[in-house]
Write a protein that holds these residues in place. Sequence first.
Motif, PDB file in Angstrom:
ATOM      1  N   LYS A   2       4.392  -6.735   5.078  1.00  0.00           N
ATOM      2  CA  LYS A   2       4.567  -5.302   5.067  1.00  0.00           C
ATOM      3  C   LYS A   2       3.569  -4.722   4.090  1.00  0.00           C
ATOM      4  O   LYS A   2       3.593  -5.033   2.907  1.00  0.00           O
ATOM      5  CB  LYS A   2       5.999  -4.965   4.609  1.00  0.00           C
ATOM      6  CG  LYS A   2       7.078  -5.756   5.316  1.00  0.00           C
ATOM      7  CD  LYS A   2       7.138  -5.427   6.789  1.00  0.00           C
ATOM      8  CE  LYS A   2       8.313  -6.148   7.432  1.00  0.00           C
ATOM      9  NZ  LYS A   2       8.351  -5.956   8.887  1.00  0.00           N
ATOM     10  N   VAL A   4       1.461  -1.560   2.219  1.00  0.00           N
ATOM     11  CA  VAL A   4       1.453  -0.175   1.779  1.00  0.00           C
ATOM     12  C   VAL A   4       0.085   0.082   1.178  1.00  0.00           C
ATOM     13  O   VAL A   4      -0.326  -0.610   0.251  1.00  0.00           O
ATOM     14  CB  VAL A   4       2.556   0.082   0.722  1.00  0.00           C
ATOM     15  CG1 VAL A   4       2.500   1.519   0.241  1.00  0.00           C
ATOM     16  CG2 VAL A   4       3.930  -0.233   1.318  1.00  0.00           C
ATOM     17  N   CYS A  23      -0.520   7.868   1.165  1.00  0.00           N
ATOM     18  CA  CYS A  23      -0.013   6.514   1.319  1.00  0.00           C
ATOM     19  C   CYS A  23       0.271   6.256   2.798  1.00  0.00           C
ATOM     20  O   CYS A  23       0.852   7.112   3.468  1.00  0.00           O
ATOM     21  CB  CYS A  23       1.268   6.377   0.485  1.00  0.00           C
ATOM     22  SG  CYS A  23       2.174   4.845   0.640  1.00  0.00           S
ATOM     23  N   TYR A  25       1.781   3.129   5.575  1.00  0.00           N
ATOM     24  CA  TYR A  25       2.564   1.890   5.564  1.00  0.00           C
ATOM     25  C   TYR A  25       2.586   1.274   6.945  1.00  0.00           C
ATOM     26  O   TYR A  25       2.390   1.949   7.951  1.00  0.00           O
ATOM     27  CB  TYR A  25       3.983   2.171   5.057  1.00  0.00           C
ATOM     28  CG  TYR A  25       4.752   3.187   5.877  1.00  0.00           C
ATOM     29  CD1 TYR A  25       4.610   4.555   5.623  1.00  0.00           C
ATOM     30  CD2 TYR A  25       5.607   2.794   6.897  1.00  0.00           C
ATOM     31  CE1 TYR A  25       5.303   5.487   6.375  1.00  0.00           C
ATOM     32  CE2 TYR A  25       6.302   3.717   7.648  1.00  0.00           C
ATOM     33  CZ  TYR A  25       6.144   5.073   7.382  1.00  0.00           C
ATOM     34  OH  TYR A  25       6.843   6.001   8.127  1.00  0.00           O
ATOM     35  N   SER A  30      10.658   1.377   8.623  1.00  0.00           N
ATOM     36  CA  SER A  30      11.034   1.816   7.278  1.00  0.00           C
ATOM     37  C   SER A  30      11.641   3.206   7.305  1.00  0.00           C
ATOM     38  O   SER A  30      11.203   4.077   8.062  1.00  0.00           O
ATOM     39  CB  SER A  30       9.807   1.804   6.359  1.00  0.00           C
ATOM     40  OG  SER A  30       9.374   0.487   6.141  1.00  0.00           O
ATOM     41  N   GLN A  70       3.252   7.175  10.167  1.00  0.00           N
ATOM     42  CA  GLN A  70       3.453   6.181   9.107  1.00  0.00           C
ATOM     43  C   GLN A  70       2.678   6.578   7.865  1.00  0.00           C
ATOM     44  O   GLN A  70       1.895   5.785   7.309  1.00  0.00           O
ATOM     45  CB  GLN A  70       3.081   4.784   9.622  1.00  0.00           C
ATOM     46  CG  GLN A  70       4.008   4.341  10.743  1.00  0.00           C
ATOM     47  CD  GLN A  70       3.596   3.030  11.371  1.00  0.00           C
ATOM     48  OE1 GLN A  70       3.240   2.979  12.550  1.00  0.00           O
ATOM     49  NE2 GLN A  70       3.623   1.975  10.600  1.00  0.00           N
ATOM     50  N   VAL A  91       7.742   1.630  -0.371  1.00  0.00           N
ATOM     51  CA  VAL A  91       8.399   1.733   0.927  1.00  0.00           C
ATOM     52  C   VAL A  91       9.459   0.647   1.023  1.00  0.00           C
ATOM     53  O   VAL A  91       9.178  -0.515   0.713  1.00  0.00           O
ATOM     54  CB  VAL A  91       7.376   1.571   2.066  1.00  0.00           C
ATOM     55  CG1 VAL A  91       8.064   1.605   3.422  1.00  0.00           C
ATOM     56  CG2 VAL A  91       6.300   2.642   1.968  1.00  0.00           C
ATOM     57  N   TYR A 100       8.255  -2.415  -1.074  1.00  0.00           N
ATOM     58  CA  TYR A 100       6.858  -2.816  -1.021  1.00  0.00           C
ATOM     59  C   TYR A 100       6.051  -1.718  -1.696  1.00  0.00           C
ATOM     60  O   TYR A 100       6.184  -0.548  -1.355  1.00  0.00           O
ATOM     61  CB  TYR A 100       6.399  -3.012   0.423  1.00  0.00           C
ATOM     62  CG  TYR A 100       7.092  -4.164   1.104  1.00  0.00           C
ATOM     63  CD1 TYR A 100       8.336  -3.994   1.702  1.00  0.00           C
ATOM     64  CD2 TYR A 100       6.510  -5.434   1.126  1.00  0.00           C
ATOM     65  CE1 TYR A 100       8.984  -5.063   2.306  1.00  0.00           C
ATOM     66  CE2 TYR A 100       7.150  -6.504   1.738  1.00  0.00           C
ATOM     67  CZ  TYR A 100       8.395  -6.313   2.320  1.00  0.00           C
ATOM     68  OH  TYR A 100       9.031  -7.363   2.909  1.00  0.00           O
TER      69      TYR A 100
END
Lengths: 111, 114
Positions: A2, A4, A23, A25, A30, A70, A91, A100
């Motif tokens: 995962k 980020v 950011c 992800y 999530s 995302q 996240v 994460y």
Amino acid sequence: QKEVEQNSGPLSVPEGAIASLNCTYSDRGSQSFFWYRQYSGKSPELIMSIYSNGDKEDGRFTAQLNKASQYVSLLIRDSQPSDSATYLCAVKGSTLGRLYFGRGTQLTVWP
Amino acid sequence: KAGVTQTPRYLIKTRGQQVTLSCSPISGHRSVSWYQQTPGQGLQFLFEYFSETQRNKGNFPGRFSGRQFSNSRSEMNVSTLELGDSALYLCASSLGGRENTEAFFGQGTRLTVV
């Protein structure tokens, strides 16, 4: 894995400006997203959490979430020198439920 | 209410020794996660404990271990210390449920291995 990702810094803005931190992800499932602020030599401090698409405002801070893209961002309005810190995006994973973290974006607000 | 408490705050150890770090979570929090933070690597996840069980584990060697007690306090142990273990070790506590819960960090333990 995962992932980020945060926009590479450092980011430098003048006092009074808007600082924009971004950011992305990879875990499409999530549902929980967080921003932490970390001053040099200190531990991370939770400043914003967001769970639903859209904007969430808290004082000078606004978190924005777009689950379809995302993408989560943090806007700091009327930036102050005291906002100078590293900002960490976190996240919560959908499968294991752990956090994460991105590598952080260092923000400097100059007077 | 009291925050997350980590002890000790600073520690100097010699290569080959072992070390134990402690974390007392916020009252009512059942999850404790441990992280290693170095300037070059950022925050690296070590493990998470929930109700005395390890629920998640990061990619660290077996020299890194942890446990959680019935009062939710957690300890982390590093055996056979290496110079590269010098870092800020952080723990974070949360309620631990699968729903939206926030995690709060302690002040950290700065470990220096010489």
